[in-house]
Design an enzyme around this catalytic site. Sequence first.
Site, PDB file in Angstrom:
ATOM      1  N   ARG A  20       0.829  -1.226   0.036  1.00 38.41           N
ATOM      2  CA  ARG A  20       0.013   0.100  -0.031  1.00 38.41           C
ATOM      3  C   ARG A  20       0.833   1.295   0.045  1.00 38.41           C
ATOM      4  O   ARG A  20       0.396   2.316  -0.218  1.00 38.41           O
ATOM      5  CB  ARG A  20      -0.789  -0.038   0.975  1.00 38.41           C
ATOM      6  N   LYS A  27       8.777  -1.280   3.133  1.00 39.46           N
ATOM      7  CA  LYS A  27       8.061  -0.172   3.952  1.00 39.46           C
ATOM      8  C   LYS A  27       8.686   0.247   5.432  1.00 39.46           C
ATOM      9  O   LYS A  27       8.616   1.607   5.789  1.00 39.46           O
ATOM     10  CB  LYS A  27       6.667  -0.803   4.343  1.00 39.46           C
ATOM     11  N   ASN A 177      -6.660  -4.547  17.745  1.00 40.02           N
ATOM     12  CA  ASN A 177      -5.367  -5.064  17.942  1.00 40.02           C
ATOM     13  C   ASN A 177      -4.362  -4.042  17.449  1.00 40.02           C
ATOM     14  O   ASN A 177      -4.380  -3.633  16.352  1.00 40.02           O
ATOM     15  CB  ASN A 177      -5.170  -6.235  17.216  1.00 40.02           C
ATOM     16  N   ARG A 340      29.088  23.569   4.573  1.00 44.45           N
ATOM     17  CA  ARG A 340      29.221  22.311   4.258  1.00 44.45           C
ATOM     18  C   ARG A 340      30.133  21.484   5.448  1.00 44.45           C
ATOM     19  O   ARG A 340      30.740  22.226   6.164  1.00 44.45           O
ATOM     20  CB  ARG A 340      29.915  22.197   2.773  1.00 44.45           C
ATOM     21  N   ASN A 384      39.377  39.452   8.468  1.00 48.48           N
ATOM     22  CA  ASN A 384      38.390  39.773   7.769  1.00 48.48           C
ATOM     23  C   ASN A 384      38.475  39.401   6.221  1.00 48.48           C
ATOM     24  O   ASN A 384      39.460  39.801   5.625  1.00 48.48           O
ATOM     25  CB  ASN A 384      37.969  41.524   7.681  1.00 48.48           C
ATOM     26  N   ASN A 393      40.768  26.270  -4.040  1.00 51.40           N
ATOM     27  CA  ASN A 393      41.337  25.112  -3.174  1.00 51.40           C
ATOM     28  C   ASN A 393      41.454  23.926  -4.158  1.00 51.40           C
ATOM     29  O   ASN A 393      42.061  22.902  -3.737  1.00 51.40           O
ATOM     30  CB  ASN A 393      40.248  24.678  -2.144  1.00 51.40           C
TER      31      ASN A 393
END
Length: 503
Positions: A20, A27, A177, A340, A384, A393
Amino acid sequence: MSLQQAVAAVVVLAAGQGTRMRSATPKVLHELGGRSMLGHVLAATAPLEAGATLVVVGSGRESVEAHLAAVAPGARAVVQEEQRGSGHAARVAMDAVPDLEGPVLVVNGDSPLLTPATLGALVAAHHAAGSVFTVLTAEVGDPTGLGRIVRDAGGAPRAIVEEKDATDEQRAIREVNAGVYVANAATLRRVLAGLSTANAQGEQYLTDALAPLVEGGAPVAAVRAEDPVDVLGCNDQRELAARRRTLNDRVLDALMVAGVTVVDPATTWVDVTAAVLPGARLLPGVQLHGTTTVAAGAVVGPDTTLTDCTVGEDATVLRSHCSQSEVGPRAVVGPFSHLRPGTRLAEGAKVGAFVETKNAVVGEGSKVPHLSYVGDATIGRGSNIGAATVFVNYDGVTKSHTTIGDAVRVGSDTMLVAPVTVGDGAYTAAGSVITQDVPPGAMGVARARQRNVAGWVARRRPGTAAAQAAAAATGAAAEGTAGSRPASDGADRPAEPGAHHEQ
Ligand code: UD1
Ligand code: CA
């Protein structure tokens, strides 16, 4: 959990296909609140400290087994080759531990809202009643699709009847149940061996274990869950979304009770594994995933997603997307920052608008305020980094590191071509491409000198608004008209450099 209440084993039924859900993902691997459905069930059973945890796998077996190894390495996967019903699944599990004795908790793998308290109460009730088979039940408003609990006139449980096999009268029963059972191992083995498939679905129902025990005069029990929400299963995508919402509400309720401000619970999502300390404020549109922790006084949001991050006291993270990063106390992030993995901002550091960082340490009080990429870098204290600076990089093959000292002033639009070091107190000139180290206290200049070509506009763009403005400013007469250009006399390429400005 006292020994008297303990269970010998936990069996999680997780082999079903979950048709389903209409999903390629098995599931029990669907995620809500930072864990798989199976992960939630295992987290709820963990405090029982059962001697063994068995998970019955079948559909999507490889991925379920791999997931299990990752989240619960102590649990054992038992393979149900063919999905012949919940009773058959329980039998396969019991066959895998032939010598096991004592009470066994059997639980559906698609019940992500179960709590340790609910399970503990069930186990305690099982022991208190001297029962050999105890089923957890719940009174629900809409019992559609669930097994009904049939009791006799005296209120004693007699049978569990699946909806498809129920009479109209039984369908009207609203006690259902929950799909959670405690049974004595020997009793369970015996009764599972006798299950038939003579029912609407042609399956061996675990629920059919109850009636024969009652008929044989064995002591059984059916125990209502205190909170019916705890037992809700999850069979399709709508139920998954509803369970996710319920789980989130629980998490946020607990946070708010503890003193966290949640401005808009409807748009705030916090995984069960995340931690937010009292005194923190979560603004609308915040998602906190994984092991994220937010300290007191910190403000996160609006519209911020943090995955496996730590946010220090009184820090601010505004409209940003961050993963595996540390934001130090009183540090400021955003708006629109992308932190990141491997980013570490020290106390009072700042990463501002349209800045991306990766594997980068920004020292105490240092700032990367605007439009920059900082990758594979160490920045000292009080430095700064000017707007639009790029830490270059990657040369296409290897990633290299850049080191910026303390109290450095990197000029706007500097390219720092790694590996390179800018020493303490050094400057770089705006627009420089820095390929060599800059010693402490030096000014690194690496750009072409400016030259001004005098009178160029009057000669090459006569009759334009620019020419008129220039003429007005210099007191000269604007000559010619637009479109009629005198031939080049070469004076627009003078040998002399124009005036330049040294920084
Ligand atoms: C089941 C109960 C129902 C109860 C409901 C609670 C049965 C027959 N019915 O219905 O009384 O009200 O749970 O949510 O048990 N599974 C296997 N192997 C199989 C079949 C199922 O491991 O061959 C597992 C599934 O992965 C699932 C659990 O058993 O975790 C229950 O199966 P499911 O098909 O979801 O049963 P329900 O129809 O929800
Ligand atoms: Ca189910």
